[in-house]
Motif scaffolding. Structure first.
Motif, PDB file in Angstrom:
ATOM      1  N   GLU A 129       0.655  -1.227  -0.101  1.00  0.00           N
ATOM      2  CA  GLU A 129       0.068   0.050   0.076  1.00  0.00           C
ATOM      3  C   GLU A 129       0.849   1.233  -0.061  1.00  0.00           C
ATOM      4  N   ALA A 130       1.984   1.196   0.724  1.00  0.00           N
ATOM      5  CA  ALA A 130       2.909   2.433   0.819  1.00  0.00           C
ATOM      6  C   ALA A 130       3.618   2.755  -0.620  1.00  0.00           C
ATOM      7  N   SER A 131       4.049   1.557  -1.204  1.00  0.00           N
ATOM      8  CA  SER A 131       4.747   1.725  -2.460  1.00  0.00           C
ATOM      9  C   SER A 131       3.511   2.311  -3.444  1.00  0.00           C
ATOM     10  N   ARG A 132       2.246   1.769  -3.691  1.00  0.00           N
ATOM     11  CA  ARG A 132       1.385   2.290  -4.292  1.00  0.00           C
ATOM     12  C   ARG A 132       1.121   3.840  -3.930  1.00  0.00           C
ATOM     13  N   ALA A 133       1.274   4.289  -2.803  1.00  0.00           N
ATOM     14  CA  ALA A 133       0.965   5.741  -2.428  1.00  0.00           C
ATOM     15  C   ALA A 133       2.179   6.263  -2.816  1.00  0.00           C
ATOM     16  N   GLN A 134       3.205   5.980  -2.850  1.00  0.00           N
ATOM     17  CA  GLN A 134       4.546   6.620  -3.207  1.00  0.00           C
ATOM     18  C   GLN A 134       4.123   6.903  -4.942  1.00  0.00           C
ATOM     19  N   MET A 135       3.722   6.042  -5.492  1.00  0.00           N
ATOM     20  CA  MET A 135       3.596   6.261  -6.864  1.00  0.00           C
ATOM     21  C   MET A 135       2.533   7.298  -7.052  1.00  0.00           C
ATOM     22  N   LEU A 136       1.521   7.310  -6.563  1.00  0.00           N
ATOM     23  CA  LEU A 136       0.515   8.225  -6.571  1.00  0.00           C
ATOM     24  C   LEU A 136       0.961   9.577  -6.216  1.00  0.00           C
ATOM     25  N   ALA A 137       1.731   9.583  -5.214  1.00  0.00           N
ATOM     26  CA  ALA A 137       2.130  10.920  -4.845  1.00  0.00           C
ATOM     27  C   ALA A 137       3.150  11.579  -5.809  1.00  0.00           C
ATOM     28  N   LEU A 138       3.943  10.505  -6.469  1.00  0.00           N
ATOM     29  CA  LEU A 138       4.997  11.108  -7.541  1.00  0.00           C
ATOM     30  C   LEU A 138       3.978  11.515  -8.826  1.00  0.00           C
ATOM     31  N   ASP A 139       3.045  10.730  -9.102  1.00  0.00           N
ATOM     32  CA  ASP A 139       2.035  11.159 -10.087  1.00  0.00           C
ATOM     33  C   ASP A 139       1.561  12.566 -10.050  1.00  0.00           C
ATOM     34  N   ALA A 140       1.133  12.855  -8.840  1.00  0.00           N
ATOM     35  CA  ALA A 140       0.775  14.090  -8.480  1.00  0.00           C
ATOM     36  C   ALA A 140       1.660  15.158  -8.183  1.00  0.00           C
TER      37      ALA A 140
END
Length: 285
Positions: A260-271
């Motif tokens: 979940e953290a890795s997915r959130a990191q990707m979402l934060a990068l995309d944003a």
């Protein structure tokens, strides 16, 4: 060494997510737990993580005459690379015992015990002699620190005049985060045992307040992006099966949180909430 709640969390995280680092990052092979630096001629992950060590060491001009403190040395890949390729002396500081034991084993295997040693200590309070190092090296490890100010003060104490501090890590954008952005980042923080992240301006202010000069910040997001995309692909494959894997006891709660953290990191990068940056400074002579 007495462990604070944060140090206990960090230990638990690395104890319980060890399979992911071996499977996904190849940590058992490359002895690294960090992203890689990609450029022309560098394609594989193992090459890229070694190249990150090379590029960071070139950035601050490490030579055989340097004495390096590797803060949060992990599986010792950076420490061993620096000692083997540049001939400098390195002390790896880590709080995770199994990693430290492996690090000493790897150093002995490579006949580098005369150049490298690893100790169990908190890099924010090492108890090591002051002004005994010329480089303070923190690669994707300082994010676990409860107090960045304490780490930077300890680096200043440990460095001899003219010594250099280098921190490469995830830095938040300087603009205030929205409520939704904070929620995304919090999932990332919780899953990776990081208490908080800082902005570029906050790091600069801490460096200046502590006494460091000649401060530079470099944005290496594009160079580490292939590692990030590798992580994205892994999460896309594994995450849909997390409930089944947990029910079968094939993964633990920390591993689920890691996905979940890795997915959130990707979402934060995309944003564009964060960027991968390198912060360096010099202790005045």
């Amino acid at each position: 060494m007495g462990k604070t709640p944060q140090l206990i969390l960090v230990n638990r995280y690395y104890d319980r997510t060890r399979p992911e680092y071996n499977l996904f990052w190849g940590s058992h092979r490359n002895l690294a737990m960090h992203f890689g630096y990609y450029e022309k001629g560098i394609y594989g992950h193992d090459e890229a993580v070694a190249n990150l060590n090379k590029r960071l060491s070139q950035l601050i001009g490490i030579s055989k005459d340097d004495i390096v403190l590797d803060a949060g040395s992990g599986l010792d890949g950076s420490s061993l690379w620096l000692a083997k390729n540049l001939g400098c002396h390195v002390t790896g500081v880590n709080i995770v015992k199994w990693q430290n034991d492996l690090a000493n084993h790897h150093a002995a295997q490579r006949n580098l015990t005369n150049k490298v040693k690893f100790i169990i200590a908190d890099y924010a309070n090492t108890k090591l002699p002051e002004e005994s190092f010329t480089v303070f090296w923190g690669v994707e490890s300082i994010g676990h620190a409860e107090s960045r100010g304490a780490v930077i003060k300890e680096a200043y104490r440990l460095l001899s005049p003219g010594g250099k501090i280098l921190i490469s890590d995830y830095l938040l954008k300087d603009e205030p985060l929205s409520g939704h952005e904070k929620e995304i980042v919090q999932v990332w923080l919780d899953g990776w045992a990081m208490p908080h992240l800082m902005t570029e301006n906050q790091y600069k202010e801490l460096f200046i307040k502590t006494g460091f000069k000649d401060i530079e910040v470099l944005d290496w997001t594009s160079q580490v992006k292939p590692s990030l995309e590798r992580l994205r692909r892994f999460v896309r494959v594994v995450r849909p099966f997390k409930k089944l894997l947990r029910r079968l006891n094939l993964v633990n709660d920390e591993q689920i949180s890691n996905y979940e953290a890795s997915r959130a990191q990707m979402l934060a990068l995309d944003a564009d909430i964060w960027r991968y940056k390198v912060v360096i400074g010099v202790k005045p002579r």
